[in-house]
Design a protein around this motif. Sequence first.
Motif, short mmCIF file in Angstrom:
data_model
loop_
_atom_site.label_atom_id
_atom_site.label_comp_id
_atom_site.label_asym_id
_atom_site.label_seq_id
_atom_site.Cartn_x
_atom_site.Cartn_y
_atom_site.Cartn_z
N HIS A 22 4.16 14.20 -8.78
CA HIS A 22 4.86 15.37 -8.24
C HIS A 22 6.33 15.02 -8.02
O HIS A 22 6.74 14.71 -6.89
CB HIS A 22 4.23 15.82 -6.92
N PRO A 23 7.15 15.03 -9.06
CA PRO A 23 8.55 14.61 -8.93
C PRO A 23 9.35 15.41 -7.91
O PRO A 23 10.31 14.89 -7.35
CB PRO A 23 9.11 14.82 -10.35
N ARG A 24 8.95 16.64 -7.65
CA ARG A 24 9.71 17.48 -6.72
C ARG A 24 9.25 17.33 -5.27
O ARG A 24 9.87 17.89 -4.37
CB ARG A 24 9.59 18.95 -7.13
N LEU A 25 8.19 16.58 -5.05
CA LEU A 25 7.67 16.43 -3.70
C LEU A 25 8.50 15.41 -2.92
O LEU A 25 8.78 14.31 -3.41
CB LEU A 25 6.21 15.97 -3.75
N ASP A 26 8.88 15.77 -1.71
CA ASP A 26 9.63 14.88 -0.81
C ASP A 26 8.62 13.95 -0.12
O ASP A 26 7.85 14.40 0.74
CB ASP A 26 10.40 15.72 0.21
N VAL A 27 8.62 12.68 -0.51
CA VAL A 27 7.66 11.71 0.02
C VAL A 27 8.40 10.64 0.82
O VAL A 27 9.34 10.02 0.30
CB VAL A 27 6.86 11.03 -1.11
N THR A 28 8.00 10.43 2.07
CA THR A 28 8.55 9.36 2.88
C THR A 28 7.41 8.47 3.36
O THR A 28 6.24 8.86 3.35
CB THR A 28 9.32 9.90 4.10
N THR A 29 7.74 7.24 3.79
CA THR A 29 6.73 6.29 4.23
C THR A 29 7.11 5.72 5.58
O THR A 29 8.28 5.61 5.92
CB THR A 29 6.56 5.14 3.22
N ARG A 30 6.07 5.35 6.34
CA ARG A 30 6.28 4.69 7.64
C ARG A 30 5.19 3.66 7.85
O ARG A 30 4.01 3.94 7.66
CB ARG A 30 6.25 5.69 8.80
N ALA B 237 0.83 -1.21 0.00
CA ALA B 237 0.00 0.00 0.00
C ALA B 237 0.86 1.25 0.00
O ALA B 237 0.60 2.22 -0.74
CB ALA B 237 -0.94 0.00 1.21
N LEU B 238 1.91 1.25 0.81
CA LEU B 238 2.79 2.41 0.88
C LEU B 238 3.57 2.58 -0.42
O LEU B 238 3.73 3.71 -0.92
CB LEU B 238 3.76 2.27 2.05
N ALA B 239 4.07 1.48 -0.98
CA ALA B 239 4.87 1.56 -2.21
C ALA B 239 4.02 2.05 -3.38
O ALA B 239 4.46 2.90 -4.16
CB ALA B 239 5.49 0.20 -2.52
N GLU B 240 2.81 1.51 -3.51
CA GLU B 240 1.96 1.90 -4.63
C GLU B 240 1.56 3.38 -4.53
O GLU B 240 1.61 4.11 -5.52
CB GLU B 240 0.72 1.02 -4.67
N THR B 241 1.18 3.81 -3.32
CA THR B 241 0.74 5.20 -3.16
C THR B 241 1.90 6.16 -3.32
O THR B 241 1.79 7.19 -4.00
CB THR B 241 0.08 5.39 -1.80
N SER B 242 3.04 5.85 -2.70
CA SER B 242 4.19 6.75 -2.81
C SER B 242 4.69 6.81 -4.25
O SER B 242 5.08 7.88 -4.74
CB SER B 242 5.32 6.30 -1.88
#
Length: 289
Positions: free
Chosen positions: A74-82, A62-67
Amino acid sequence: MNTHVTVGVDGSAESRAAARWASNEALLRQVPLRLVHAVDWLLDPVLPGVGPQDADRWADQALAETSGELRRRHPRLDVTTRALSGRPAAALAAEAADADLLVLGSRGLGALAGFVVGSVAMSTLVATATPVVLVRTADDPDGPGTGTAREIVVGVDIHEACDRVLAFAFEEADRRACPLRAVHGWKLPPAYTYAPFADPDNEPDIARSVTHMLDDALLPWQHKFPDVAVNQTVFRGSAAERLVPASQGAQLVVVGRHLRRSPFGVHLGSVAHAVLHHAAAPVAVIAHD
């Protein structure tokens, strides 16, 4: 200070809509976005005979698909997952403690306007002092910041400390360069109805007095955000009577709730409750003392 927007992700259509909305919000704020998946596998199993390793795999997926989707958008958006373990509401509330904003998905009422606020979303909402935005699938994919001039609507209680609510509403309107509509509903005291000397002709005077009080509450924020065009709606009745219809043309509805330190008692007022269940736009709930 390192700030960010947090969004709850579980792979559902509702959480994907919330993630897309949150990604646009993070871009508006120019802050990172954190995707969080929380599941209490031992206490809330989805299917019998499925182990924790399956839950971990689903969380990662779920995290991998959404991120992945958000990074492509949004290539410039800083996205992290937990990925978190524990009761989802408690885990999300704890994760929101250092966030500027928590965004959650909520089921819509099909073709009808409104929300069906799930137990996790509601429990998380009342467990955190962080502003929370609930998003339906009907609010996707536009999200905030799409360049429209649709207004933001805020419910204002002139008898309560509403600075946090007004600060959030004015900041959001300023980010989007859109108008802000302040809505206040007033009621006559119950004793007024039964007083033999009560004069119905006094109601216009009361309405003017209430309007002046609303002006006074808004004035400092109008000075702070001079570019935000402010409209006012003052009427006799519950604010929910106007907030819900106004949500039809709004890009965001902002309401307040009392911050309760005790686990007992009411945590959500009648106006916020009505808006959460019937609004036709994303709803931001701002906790205040």
